[in-house]
Design a protein around this motif. Structure first.
Motif, PDB file in Angstrom:
ATOM      1  N   LYS A 103       0.690  -1.126   0.004  1.00 20.39           N
ATOM      2  CA  LYS A 103       0.036   0.092   0.020  1.00 20.39           C
ATOM      3  C   LYS A 103       0.786   1.218   0.009  1.00 20.39           C
ATOM      4  O   LYS A 103       0.523   2.369  -0.277  1.00 20.39           O
ATOM      5  CB  LYS A 103      -1.004  -0.007   1.126  1.00 20.39           C
ATOM      6  N   ASP A 104       2.051   1.179   0.610  1.00 25.55           N
ATOM      7  CA  ASP A 104       2.983   2.358   0.749  1.00 25.55           C
ATOM      8  C   ASP A 104       3.867   2.602  -0.527  1.00 25.55           C
ATOM      9  O   ASP A 104       4.656   3.402  -0.452  1.00 25.55           O
ATOM     10  CB  ASP A 104       3.718   2.365   2.081  1.00 25.55           C
ATOM     11  N   CYS A 105       3.729   1.460  -1.822  1.00 27.89           N
ATOM     12  CA  CYS A 105       4.660   1.550  -2.599  1.00 27.89           C
ATOM     13  C   CYS A 105       4.305   2.641  -3.610  1.00 27.89           C
ATOM     14  O   CYS A 105       3.361   2.935  -4.013  1.00 27.89           O
ATOM     15  CB  CYS A 105       4.913   0.109  -3.072  1.00 27.89           C
ATOM     16  N   VAL A 106       5.316   2.857  -4.504  1.00 24.35           N
ATOM     17  CA  VAL A 106       4.934   3.820  -5.862  1.00 24.35           C
ATOM     18  C   VAL A 106       4.111   3.127  -6.829  1.00 24.35           C
ATOM     19  O   VAL A 106       3.779   1.905  -6.637  1.00 24.35           O
ATOM     20  CB  VAL A 106       6.359   4.157  -6.636  1.00 24.35           C
ATOM     21  N   PRO A 107       3.433   3.925  -7.459  1.00 29.05           N
ATOM     22  CA  PRO A 107       2.522   3.582  -8.323  1.00 29.05           C
ATOM     23  C   PRO A 107       2.691   2.411  -9.569  1.00 29.05           C
ATOM     24  O   PRO A 107       2.062   1.635  -9.622  1.00 29.05           O
ATOM     25  CB  PRO A 107       2.080   4.650  -9.267  1.00 29.05           C
ATOM     26  N   ALA A 108       4.110   2.311 -10.028  1.00 28.42           N
ATOM     27  CA  ALA A 108       4.727   1.342 -10.827  1.00 28.42           C
ATOM     28  C   ALA A 108       4.694   0.165 -10.115  1.00 28.42           C
ATOM     29  O   ALA A 108       4.377  -0.925 -10.626  1.00 28.42           O
ATOM     30  CB  ALA A 108       6.162   1.847 -11.288  1.00 28.42           C
ATOM     31  N   VAL A 109       4.930   0.106  -8.629  1.00 28.69           N
ATOM     32  CA  VAL A 109       4.659  -1.139  -8.048  1.00 28.69           C
ATOM     33  C   VAL A 109       3.136  -1.667  -7.993  1.00 28.69           C
ATOM     34  O   VAL A 109       3.015  -3.011  -8.184  1.00 28.69           O
ATOM     35  CB  VAL A 109       5.518  -1.234  -6.750  1.00 28.69           C
ATOM     36  N   GLN A 110       2.538  -0.898  -7.384  1.00 27.30           N
ATOM     37  CA  GLN A 110       1.118  -1.258  -7.270  1.00 27.30           C
ATOM     38  C   GLN A 110       0.052  -1.643  -8.708  1.00 27.30           C
ATOM     39  O   GLN A 110      -0.296  -2.276  -8.759  1.00 27.30           O
ATOM     40  CB  GLN A 110       0.217  -0.053  -6.655  1.00 27.30           C
ATOM     41  N   GLU A 111       0.796  -0.932  -9.760  1.00 22.31           N
ATOM     42  CA  GLU A 111       0.105  -1.341 -11.083  1.00 22.31           C
ATOM     43  C   GLU A 111       0.590  -2.707 -11.434  1.00 22.31           C
ATOM     44  O   GLU A 111      -0.090  -3.472 -12.172  1.00 22.31           O
ATOM     45  CB  GLU A 111       0.760  -0.261 -12.069  1.00 22.31           C
ATOM     46  N   ALA A 112       2.007  -3.006 -11.090  1.00 19.58           N
ATOM     47  CA  ALA A 112       2.313  -4.428 -11.384  1.00 19.58           C
ATOM     48  C   ALA A 112       1.794  -5.321 -10.639  1.00 19.58           C
ATOM     49  O   ALA A 112       1.788  -6.636 -11.256  1.00 19.58           O
ATOM     50  CB  ALA A 112       3.930  -4.370 -11.082  1.00 19.58           C
ATOM     51  N   LEU A 113       1.121  -5.340  -9.660  1.00 12.42           N
ATOM     52  CA  LEU A 113       0.268  -6.256  -8.887  1.00 12.42           C
ATOM     53  C   LEU A 113      -0.708  -6.816  -9.861  1.00 12.42           C
ATOM     54  O   LEU A 113      -1.255  -7.918  -9.638  1.00 12.42           O
ATOM     55  CB  LEU A 113      -0.184  -5.736  -7.780  1.00 12.42           C
ATOM     56  N   LYS A 114      -1.280  -5.907 -10.775  1.00 11.88           N
ATOM     57  CA  LYS A 114      -2.370  -6.446 -11.596  1.00 11.88           C
ATOM     58  C   LYS A 114      -1.885  -7.694 -12.679  1.00 11.88           C
ATOM     59  O   LYS A 114      -2.507  -8.426 -12.937  1.00 11.88           O
ATOM     60  CB  LYS A 114      -2.749  -5.447 -12.414  1.00 11.88           C
ATOM     61  N   ASN A 115      -0.607  -7.899 -12.841  1.00  5.14           N
ATOM     62  CA  ASN A 115      -0.147  -8.912 -13.562  1.00  5.14           C
ATOM     63  C   ASN A 115      -0.115 -10.303 -12.767  1.00  5.14           C
ATOM     64  O   ASN A 115       0.418 -11.148 -13.500  1.00  5.14           O
ATOM     65  CB  ASN A 115       1.296  -8.279 -13.828  1.00  5.14           C
TER      66      ASN A 115
END
Length: 416
Positions: free
Chosen positions: A255-267
């Motif tokens: 939850k505290d990570c940058v958007p690039a990391v949070q977006e990667a969770l969708k993969n």
């Protein structure tokens, strides 16, 4: 002993990476090799893996590196970033001086692709492959190993290689221990790379380091797929639950990570997660004419990306230890296996123990927070590209990554 026993020079138990590598290595030495696998067909699950030069050199030894390169990817850089700020901490260029120093490329490849390369290598070499065989126990009778199966059919061999993984049935012959829970779990996923995929970093291995979590991304299959692995500390796993019914833990961890990391969770494929275990190192892998190899001998956490790499090193080391002892210019001397197994054990146990322990420490440093994170970041940023002091012990070219066997014992066995 069963009246219907199958006899062979070498019996390999387990059809994963370590088993196939061991079978191929000893077949190349001239042994008749039978490999048995409990599953009804051969295959490998999971996503991508990283093949460092110490492993790709072994593939080259067996003439398989080009096949791996045909389907794999040679990333340009290994890059570490802070998952909370996105700041780059350090990078290693993986071509040029790096490849020249270690004598082989760094390759990322799908697990199933590497497994298929090894399987096809075994088939081409003439390894006998048998499915639907569950080995319940192994004993040494005289100078031969005897594997007893669930079906009641025994297999006899001059030497038995136990390559049956983390929860090895054969490890109790040499150690009374259990897998060690790390409290961390992994979700993995591969998705096609499309025009909509962000183009940044598609030629690199990217590692984002966060408090109690990290995320890795890199391309696979000549850039057709994007591989993502998310690893985090799991409260439910700490309670003993290997699987979990939702993704709330996953989302909370990042939850505290940058958007690039949070977006990667969708993969990620969230239907199954991978609890992370290893075992404490052990000094002895040999019981009579049975020897462990791969995860059965030295399961390790994934932070050094060395699980499959060390399995290939095992196979190459056993190949070297048995040349000149078991396999001589005069033919095969099965009586020399005791010496060869002792030399193999001596060469490999210390090295793999260091990898196991270093992987644990590496994982701890990745997941720190607070002041420890600040200090970790400063340490990483102080390292310059092509500073090899942290790599040489692991990737170095001493005997193709496999230290030579003790020359005295080889000469003694050859004279026997």
């Amino acid at each position: 002993m069963s009246e219907h026993a199958t006899s062979t020079d070498v019996l390999v138990i387990g059809g994963g990476m370590a088993g196939l590598a061991g079978a191929l290595a000893l077949r190349e030495n001239g042994a008749n090799v039978t490999l048995v696998e409990r599953a009804p067909e051969f295959g490998e699950v999971g996503a991508g893996l990283q093949m460092a030069p110490n492993a790709s050199r072994v593939l080259r030894r067996w003439g398989l590196l080009e096949k791996a390169l045909e389907i794999g990817v040679q990333p340009k850089h290994l890059v570490f970033r802070d998952a909370v700020t996105g700041e780059e901490l350090t990078r290693q260029t993986l071509n040029g001086e790096f490849e020249e120093r270690y004598g082989a490329p760094y390759v990322v490849i799908h697990r199933s692709d590497l497994h298929r390369v090894l399987l096809e290598g075994c088939e081409a070499a003439g390894v006998k492959l048998v499915n639907d065989v569950t080995v319940e126990s192994v004993e040494t009778v005289g100078n031969r190993g005897v594997a007893h199966t669930l079906a009641g059919v025994d297999f006899e061999a001059d030497v038995v290689i136990g390559a049956d993984g983390l929860r090895s049935t054969l490890r109790p012959l040499v150690a009374n221990d259990e897998p060690v829970s790390s409290a961390y779990v992994a979700y993995r996923g591969t998705v096609p790379i499309t025009d909509e995929t962000p183009k940044a970093d598609l030629e690199d291995v990217i590692v984002y380091l966060g408090p109690d979590c990290h995320l890795v991304q890199y391309p696979l299959r000549k850039g057709e797929l994007l591989n993502t692995v998310a690893v985090f500390k799991s409260p439910s796993f700490e309670r003993g639950e290997e699987q979990y019914g939702g993704v709330d833990e996953l989302e909370a961890a990042y939850k505290d990570c940058v958007p690039a990391v949070q977006e990667a969770l969708k993969n990620l494929a969230t239907g199954i997660r991978w609890p992370m275990y290893d075992r404490d190192p052990i000094e002895n892998w040999v019981a009579g004419r049975m020897v462990l190899m791969g995860d059965a001998a030295h399961p390790m956490l994934q932070y050094l990306a060395q699980g499959a790499c060390q399995a290939l090193e095992d196979a190459a080391a056993l190949q070297d230890a048995s040349v000149g002892t078991v396999f001589t210019s005069e033919g095969i001397n099965p009586e020399a296996w005791d010496v060869a197994l002792r030399d193999f054990n001596d060469v490999r146990a210390g090295r793999t123990a260091r990898v196991q322990r270093t992987a644990r420490v590496w994982g701890e440093s990745w997941h720190v927070s607070g002041l420890a994170r600040t200090l970790r970041n400063l340490l990483f940023k102080s390292r310059k590209d092509n500073n090899f002091q942290y790599n040489d012990w692991l990737y170095g070219q001493d005997g193709d990554g496999v230290p030579p066997v003790a020359p005295k014992r080889v000469s003694e066995a050859a004279a026997a």
